[in-house]
Design a protein around this motif. Structure first.
Motif, mmCIF file in Angstrom:
data_model
loop_
_atom_site.group_PDB
_atom_site.id
_atom_site.type_symbol
_atom_site.label_atom_id
_atom_site.label_comp_id
_atom_site.label_asym_id
_atom_site.label_seq_id
_atom_site.Cartn_x
_atom_site.Cartn_y
_atom_site.Cartn_z
ATOM 1 N N ARG A 49 35.748 50.296 43.024
ATOM 2 C CA ARG A 49 37.184 50.521 43.154
ATOM 3 C C ARG A 49 37.942 49.236 43.471
ATOM 4 O O ARG A 49 39.166 49.221 43.463
ATOM 5 C CB ARG A 49 37.448 51.552 44.253
ATOM 6 N N LEU A 50 37.208 48.160 43.780
ATOM 7 C CA LEU A 50 37.825 46.896 44.172
ATOM 8 C C LEU A 50 37.267 45.761 43.330
ATOM 9 O O LEU A 50 36.051 45.627 43.180
ATOM 10 C CB LEU A 50 37.542 46.615 45.660
ATOM 11 N N HIS A 51 38.170 44.928 42.793
ATOM 12 C CA HIS A 51 37.779 43.760 42.007
ATOM 13 C C HIS A 51 38.401 42.507 42.609
ATOM 14 O O HIS A 51 39.568 42.511 43.012
ATOM 15 C CB HIS A 51 38.261 43.907 40.560
ATOM 16 N N GLY A 52 37.621 41.443 42.698
ATOM 17 C CA GLY A 52 38.133 40.157 43.161
ATOM 18 C C GLY A 52 37.515 39.046 42.339
ATOM 19 O O GLY A 52 36.329 38.760 42.461
ATOM 20 N N ALA A 99 41.031 50.558 41.616
ATOM 21 C CA ALA A 99 42.193 51.030 42.373
ATOM 22 C C ALA A 99 43.045 49.864 42.839
ATOM 23 O O ALA A 99 44.284 49.967 42.867
ATOM 24 C CB ALA A 99 41.737 51.857 43.574
ATOM 25 N N ILE A 100 42.400 48.763 43.237
ATOM 26 C CA ILE A 100 43.102 47.561 43.684
ATOM 27 C C ILE A 100 42.296 46.341 43.252
ATOM 28 O O ILE A 100 41.085 46.412 43.027
ATOM 29 C CB ILE A 100 43.307 47.517 45.210
ATOM 30 N N SER A 101 42.997 45.218 43.156
ATOM 31 C CA SER A 101 42.349 43.944 42.862
ATOM 32 C C SER A 101 42.886 42.883 43.800
ATOM 33 O O SER A 101 44.027 42.975 44.279
ATOM 34 C CB SER A 101 42.601 43.519 41.412
ATOM 35 N N SER A 102 42.060 41.878 44.029
ATOM 36 C CA SER A 102 42.491 40.698 44.775
ATOM 37 C C SER A 102 41.981 39.494 43.996
ATOM 38 O O SER A 102 41.007 38.857 44.373
ATOM 39 C CB SER A 102 41.944 40.718 46.202
ATOM 40 N N ASP A 103 42.657 39.211 42.895
ATOM 41 C CA ASP A 103 42.167 38.238 41.922
ATOM 42 C C ASP A 103 42.812 36.868 42.048
ATOM 43 O O ASP A 103 42.352 35.918 41.405
ATOM 44 C CB ASP A 103 42.417 38.756 40.498
ATOM 45 N N GLY A 104 43.885 36.754 42.811
ATOM 46 C CA GLY A 104 44.621 35.502 42.821
ATOM 47 C C GLY A 104 45.123 35.121 44.194
ATOM 48 O O GLY A 104 44.698 35.649 45.223
ATOM 49 N N ARG A 105 46.051 34.170 44.168
ATOM 50 C CA ARG A 105 46.656 33.654 45.387
ATOM 51 C C ARG A 105 48.131 34.023 45.407
ATOM 52 O O ARG A 105 48.792 34.039 44.369
ATOM 53 C CB ARG A 105 46.493 32.136 45.451
#
Length: 302
Positions: A146-149, A169-175
């Protein structure tokens, strides 16, 4: 209480074996929430030597003592030694993280391949890499991630589209500075981004006289007057090993500043994800890191 999400990127076989258990022990003892993002395919760290001609890369290598932190064996993987398959060899270690109560998600399939190749890759290449990671994650945990980084904060238009198609559901791929819905080439991506808001330790050490002994105090000075939620990215290979004392110093300082430590899912749970502001996507250099990263750009009219 202010919230600080701890996002732990796990890049290598060594980091999975040694750094991850150390961080699980520390965070469990501190009753701190966190999210672990795993590299799930082969560890080909040695192939990163191809970045030697990228502006700023060798300077970063000298500043952060890559050999000291990663070890000679890891730097041979994919070049002089076959890269060990992390997801296959370390499945029990990964499940132990979930069983200890921490959120788990996908970092990538092959860290070096993604970080060096995704910026110019087409949809077929990106879909192969991301699908492999999803399939291995599902094999290990019995459910889809459910989480991608993204590895190295590297993305492209196809990868952003796939975060929604693959069901994240959510990602934290950037700044960036705050949660948002990304817009790239005029197209709105439905998967919310919760970007890393703080500099990483390896971006700070060796710059402007900051050392491993002073880096925690420097970062704490940046968060002392910070308002709103924060996302801090750490690495199992660094803060889970030689920089573990510095990370514990950060936990002490942040707790004194009034922060509570949460997972990415906990942070997202308090947000109205459908009403997040829209922001353009940019690819820019940031201090202390080589190459162009996925960066939150200006607001885009909803």
């Amino acid at each position: 209480m202010k919230r600080l999400a701890l996002k732990i990127d796990v890049d290598t076989y060594r980091g999975t074996q040694r750094g991850v258990p150390a961080l699980v022990e520390l965070l469990s003892r501190r009753q701190a929430g966190a999210s672990f993002l795993f590299s799930l395919g082969p560890d080909n760290t040695g192939r990163a030597i191809r970045r030697a001609f990228r502006p700023g890369f060798m300077q970063k290598v000298r500043r952060t003592s890559v050999l000291e932190h990663y070890g000679l064996l890891t730097l041979m993987y994919g070049v002089l030694l076959p890269g060990p398959n992390i997801g296959r060899r370390c499945a029990s270690t990964l499940r132990a993280v979930r069983d200890a109560g921490f959120e788990v998600g996908v970092h990538c399939w092959d860290h070096v391949r993604w970080q060096d190749g995704v910026s110019g890759a087409d949809n077929a290449w990106v879909e192969t890499e991301m699908t492999r990671a999803v399939e291995r994650f599902t094999q290990i945990f019995g459910e889809a991630p459910r989480l991608h980084g993204a590895a190295g904060w590297q993305m492209n238009r196809h990868a952003l589209r796939l975060t929604q198609r693959l069901g994240y559901a959510i990602s934290s791929d950037g700044r960036g500075t705050h949660p948002f819905l990304p817009v790239i080439d005029g197209e709105l991506i439905a998967c919310p981004q919760l970007p890393t808001t703080l500099p990483t330790l390896d971006e700070l050490i060796g710059v402007d006289g900051i050392t491993a002994d002073t880096v925690a105090d420097h970062l704490l000075s940046l968060t002392e007057s910070a308002s709103g939620d924060q996302v801090f990215t750490l690495h199992a290979e660094l803060e889970g090993m030689r920089l573990l004392p510095q990370f514990e110093r950060l936990l002490d300082g942040w707790q004194a500043q009034g922060f509570s430590f949460v997972s990415m899912a906990d942070l997202a749970a308090s947000l109205d994800l459908k009403r997040l502001p829209h922001h353009e996507v940019r690819f820019e250099e940031i201090p202390g890191r080589s190459g162009k990263l996925f960066v939150q750009g200006p607001a885009f009219p909803a």
